[in-house]
Write a protein that holds these residues in place. Structure first.
Motif, short mmCIF file in Angstrom:
data_model
loop_
_atom_site.label_atom_id
_atom_site.label_comp_id
_atom_site.label_asym_id
_atom_site.label_seq_id
_atom_site.Cartn_x
_atom_site.Cartn_y
_atom_site.Cartn_z
N ASP A 155 71.86 4.16 16.78
CA ASP A 155 70.53 3.54 16.29
C ASP A 155 70.59 2.31 15.88
OD1 ASP A 155 69.42 6.05 17.31
OD2 ASP A 155 69.49 6.93 15.28
N GLU A 163 68.73 -1.11 17.29
CA GLU A 163 67.46 -1.17 16.69
C GLU A 163 66.26 -2.15 17.50
OE1 GLU A 163 65.06 -0.22 13.69
OE2 GLU A 163 66.99 0.16 13.62
N GLY A 164 65.12 -1.61 17.75
CA GLY A 164 64.27 -1.95 18.27
C GLY A 164 64.17 -2.02 19.68
N LYS A 187 61.85 5.48 20.09
CA LYS A 187 61.22 5.65 19.00
C LYS A 187 61.14 4.75 17.80
CE LYS A 187 65.98 6.67 17.16
NZ LYS A 187 66.80 7.84 16.56
N HIS A 188 61.58 3.54 18.32
CA HIS A 188 61.26 2.35 17.53
C HIS A 188 60.13 1.33 18.06
CE1 HIS A 188 65.74 2.41 16.61
NE2 HIS A 188 65.27 3.04 15.80
#
Length: 58
Positions: A42, A46-47, A51-52
């Protein structure tokens, strides 16, 4: 030698307690490893994961 004797007498002397200790330690190792790799994945992505970024598309 006191610690070694204590471990031997409490865990390794009987096969049933040794098997239980192996199963329990395998369960906790698997759970810890799973959480650590999931957290690393995760953070590394990131990004990029749904879910981000789902707030942009909903």
């Amino acid at each position: 030698m006191g610690f070694s004797n204590t471990i031997y007498n409490s865990i390794f002397k009987r096969t049933s307690t040794m098997a239980l200790a192996i199963v329990a330690s395998a369960f906790f190792f698997e759970r810890t490893f799973d959480l650590a790799t999931e957290t690393f994945f995760d953070k590394y992505n990131e990004g990029k994961l749904w879910k981000h970024i789902k707030d942009k598309y909903e």
